[in-house]
Design an enzyme around this catalytic site. Structure first.
Site, mmCIF file in Angstrom:
data_model
loop_
_atom_site.group_PDB
_atom_site.id
_atom_site.type_symbol
_atom_site.label_atom_id
_atom_site.label_comp_id
_atom_site.label_asym_id
_atom_site.label_seq_id
_atom_site.Cartn_x
_atom_site.Cartn_y
_atom_site.Cartn_z
ATOM 1 C CG HIS A 22 21.181 -10.133 18.216
ATOM 2 N ND1 HIS A 22 21.920 -11.270 18.462
ATOM 3 C CD2 HIS A 22 19.927 -10.566 17.922
ATOM 4 C CE1 HIS A 22 21.143 -12.334 18.310
ATOM 5 N NE2 HIS A 22 19.915 -11.924 17.983
ATOM 6 C CG ASP B 217 24.649 -13.521 19.756
ATOM 7 O OD1 ASP B 217 23.809 -12.645 20.015
ATOM 8 O OD2 ASP B 217 24.584 -14.676 20.214
ATOM 9 C CG HIS C 133 18.897 -17.438 20.606
ATOM 10 N ND1 HIS C 133 17.558 -17.732 20.498
ATOM 11 C CD2 HIS C 133 19.026 -16.141 20.216
ATOM 12 C CE1 HIS C 133 16.900 -16.672 20.059
ATOM 13 N NE2 HIS C 133 17.771 -15.694 19.877
ATOM 14 N NE ARG D 60 23.100 -15.090 22.482
ATOM 15 C CZ ARG D 60 21.901 -14.555 22.257
ATOM 16 N NH1 ARG D 60 20.863 -14.940 22.997
ATOM 17 N NH2 ARG D 60 21.732 -13.646 21.329
#
Length: 749
Positions: free
Chosen positions: A577, A649, A711, A717
């Protein structure tokens, strides 16, 4: 621009997806045989010898099984499959707004720091370590804190002219907003109207430069620019100001008419609402070229003097302002000093707003920001008022125990001193060696992937590889920890006394001085900007470096005794990442030295933008139904503000899996986990990835994340990243068109 309920989200390292329903085979026990998910193979427990029996493997298997909900179809909702039981078993504690794996590790680490800071002072301790123990002790000394009351805070306010809302008499003719702001910046690190700091020059990273930017706000910008949507939060904000002003006035034995306090508090909030409207939203700040405007102080003066204002006292004298900030720093500042102004138009609009705002309101707002910042470092009553507001925003029901607050304050003020002791007591130095090796392997996987992609021309590929190879890794702790003298020098001049608030103020002043002093210093590309005792990781685009502090190099992110599938799936993805951040929508704007540079060909940029739009569209469509009741509408994500983290990600997962495959090729197949023999190591890789992001959260906390964090929420995610992964779909044999294996997939790296 989309309305704020068209949700954005940010959290400090963390993707997304929508859900339909299809059916796959869930592993079930039949006699002594356990069927493998979607493979048709079966493993006899008596016959299967290829099972890891280390204590770490047994603990890992137990943890995974306790987290998973096997009643859920893995190909329809892998987050629930991997985390369903974890969420059930880990409700949000009353003192928290969320509960996740990072929180659990941080809680463990806090207890370790508590033991360190509550130890008696040892003559062998370096001076800064001894100072950190005294700092913590002063914070925990509530008797002395209550005895001091608000005296020191009122002294600070009076030195700046006094807080009008809590003063019997206030003299507007002596007030200068720019003079006050300069002192606040230099002494308290409070920057309400203009953020001024020193950091690396984006076009010449070998030097530092003065930078001016729009300020941080108390509430998320979205809440302030849409007061009709967030009336509940704004009401709590006003109440906090009102009751705090009463406390300040009472400490000075002054009676202020309640009506006046209410009017002033209303004006403070209204001013911040107008201030927020002047600031640029996050979507507009992802282009580093847009926010790189170099002017001399003389040119900046000419720029802001062009603003149409009525009151000459509103104008700012930039040279005087910056000289005041640098008053105690041994550098000369002249009119020809170059500075970076990130938001040129903001400064013009700010002066126009100040020109049309009563002086009393401006003074009230500036003093309020000092009071707000200091509230939790004073009396129990002030702490309670601060928490009453915080719980409206976070959903927490009870305040943190004081010792945890004091850990936070101490580590924040003397971070490298506390981190020094943490590393020597608790850090597994083998973890650093393993992390170095893993970075090498994942970087290699990334470089191999760059060579393999077909959308980038050869010359751009060459430069991309050079950037990846030049990326510096900082792992565990600073190298200078080996030299106690360096630690002593870093905190030279630090003074810690009996007054907690005085210690906090002194620490902030020293921190600002340390930052400003870098103006004439050469760039240190190995410099740590975070303490080792944090559970985090990050990429620094201006030094092209990746940082993995000691705090994150532990279970569940890393454990050297378990199979590597889990390590690559957890800390390996984190490493991937951070590497990918060097090539996301913002990272790609910098070269291998961290300088803004256009090193991509036009055709490659065009293709990249088209590919990144896929991520924007994907995440734009993800729903956050948990927030519908708060905002009275169907809430969705904003793929623009989260695109950098989403790209990282997705790239991180892919690079870590490629590196793991290379590890298998070099070392042979790995063993399975006891009690989980039905799962292949490849499947365990993805389980290791998903369970890192298991989380319970209050809707209020989720809203804060969505409004303020780049994020995506933890759940998204997992779902968003895995939905784009062909490797995941193959490992779990997910049918094309299933929720976890959609036909359209986004991929860049």
């Amino acid at each position: 621009m989309k309305p704020s309920y068209y949700i954005w989200f940010n959290r400090s390292f963390h993707l997304l997806f929508v859900i339909m329903v299809m059916i796959i085979n869930i592993p079930v026990y039949e006699g002594h045989t356990l069927k493998s998910i979607n493979t048709g193979k079966s493993y006899s427990r008596e016959e299967n010898k290829n099972v890891c029996q280390t204590q770490q493997c047994k603990e890992a298997a137990s943890t995974l099984l306790e987290s998973m909900n096997k009643d859920v179809d893995a190909c329809e909702d892998f987050y629930q499959f991997a985390c369903g039981k974890w969420v059930q078993k880990h409700p949000v504690p009353p003192t928290e707004s969320h509960r996740n794996q990072f929180d659990l590790v941080m809680e463990k680490l806090d207890y370790q720091l508590k033991d360190i800071l509550e130890e008696r002072e040892n003559p062998s301790d370096p001076t800064p370590v001894a100072a950190s123990k005294r700092f913590y002790s002063a914070c925990m000394d509530t008797e002395t804190v209550e005895e001091e009351g608000l005296d020191l805070l009122n002294i600070i306010l009076d030195q700046l002219g006094g807080w009008p809302i809590a003063s019997a008499e206030w003299q507007p003719e002596t007030f200068s907003w720019s003079d006050m702001l300069a002192v606040m910046t230099r002494r308290l690190a409070v920057t309400p109207l203009i953020l001024t700091y020193v950091y690396l020059d984006r076009k010449n990273s070998s030097r530092s430069i003065i930078t001016i930017d729009q300020p941080p706000l108390v509430l998320p910008r979205s809440m302030l620019v849409e007061p009709d949507v967030y009336g509940h939060q704004l009401q709590a904000y006003r109440k906090w100001i009102v009751e705090t002003a009463h406390e300040i006035a009472k400490a000075k034995n002054i009676h202020i008419p309640p009506t006046r306090i209410h009017v002033d508090s209303f004006d403070i909030v209204e001013f911040e609402i107008e201030l927020a409207k002047l600031t640029s939203p996050n979507e507009l700040r992802r282009n580093a070229y847009r926010t790189y405007n170099v002017l001399t102080i003389k040119e900046l003066q000419q720029w802001t003097d062009s603003a149409e204002i009525v009151n000459p006292q509103t104008r700012i004298r930039w040279l005087d302002f910056i000289k005041e900030i640098f008053r105690h720093v041994n550098v000369e500042i002249g009119a020809d000093e170059k500075i970076v102004v990130k938001e040129l138009d903001y400064l013009i609009k700010l002066l126009q707003l100040l020109d049309s705002t009563p002086t009393r309101t401006i003074a009230n707002y500036l003093h309020w920001r000092i009071v707000k910042t200091s509230s939790r470092d004073t009396t129990a009553k002030m702490r309670q008022l601060a928490f009453d507001f915080e719980k409206v925003l976070s959903g927490a029901k009870e305040d943190q125990p004081r010792w945890r607050d004091c850990i936070f304050r101490t580590s924040g003020s003397l971070s490298f001193a506390v981190g020094y002791k943490y590393v020597s007591h608790y850090f597994d130095f083998e973890a650093k060696k393993a992390a170095v090796e893993m970075v090498k392997n994942i970087r290699g996987a990334f470089i191999s992937q760059v060579h393999a992609i077909d959308w980038m021309d050869e010359e751009t590929k060459k430069v991309a590889v050079e950037k990846a190879e030049a990326m510096t890794e900082l792992i565990g702790y600073p190298d200078w920890y080996a030299n106690v003298t360096a630690l002593e020098q870093y905190y030279k001049g630090t003074k810690v006394g009996k007054s907690h608030l005085a210690n906090v103020v002194a620490s902030k002043t020293q921190m600002v001085h340390r930052v400003l002093s870098k103006l004439r210093q050469p760039t240190d590309r190995t410099e740590w900007n975070t303490s080792p005792d944090v559970v985090n990781a990050y990429y620094n685009p201006q030094t092209n470096s990746i940082i993995f502090p000691a705090g994150i190099l532990q279970s569940p992110f890393f454990n050297k005794g378990r199979i590597e599938a889990l390590n690559y799936g957890s800390i390996g993805v984190v490493i991937g990442h951070e590497i990918t951040h060097g090539f996301d929508d913002m990272g790609r704007q910098s070269d291998k030295y961290g300088n803004l540079a256009q090193w991509w060909s036009e055709s490659t940029i065009e293709t990249y933008l088209r590919k990144s739009q896929c991520f924007i569209d994907q995440y734009d469509h993800y729903r956050v139904p948990e927030l519908d009741h708060l905002l009275k509408t169907e809430v969705t994500m904003n793929g623009v503000t989260t695109q950098g983290e989403n790209i990282a990600d997705n790239g991180g997962l892919r690079q870590a899996f490629l590196a793991y495959q290379q590890f298998i090729q070099n070392n042979g197949p790995e063993m399975r986990l006891p009690g989980m023999e039905e799962f292949s190591p490849e499947q365990l890789f993805f389980l290791g990835f998903a369970t890192v992001w298991c989380e319970s959260t209050t809707s209020e906390s989720l809203l804060q994340e969505v409004l303020s964090d780049p994020h995506s929420p933890h759940k998204l995610r997992v779902l968003g990243t895995l939905a784009n992964s062909e490797d995941f779909a193959k490992a779990f044999n997910c049918a094309p068109g299933s929720q976890m294996n959609p036909k359209i997939k986004c991929m860049i790296w």
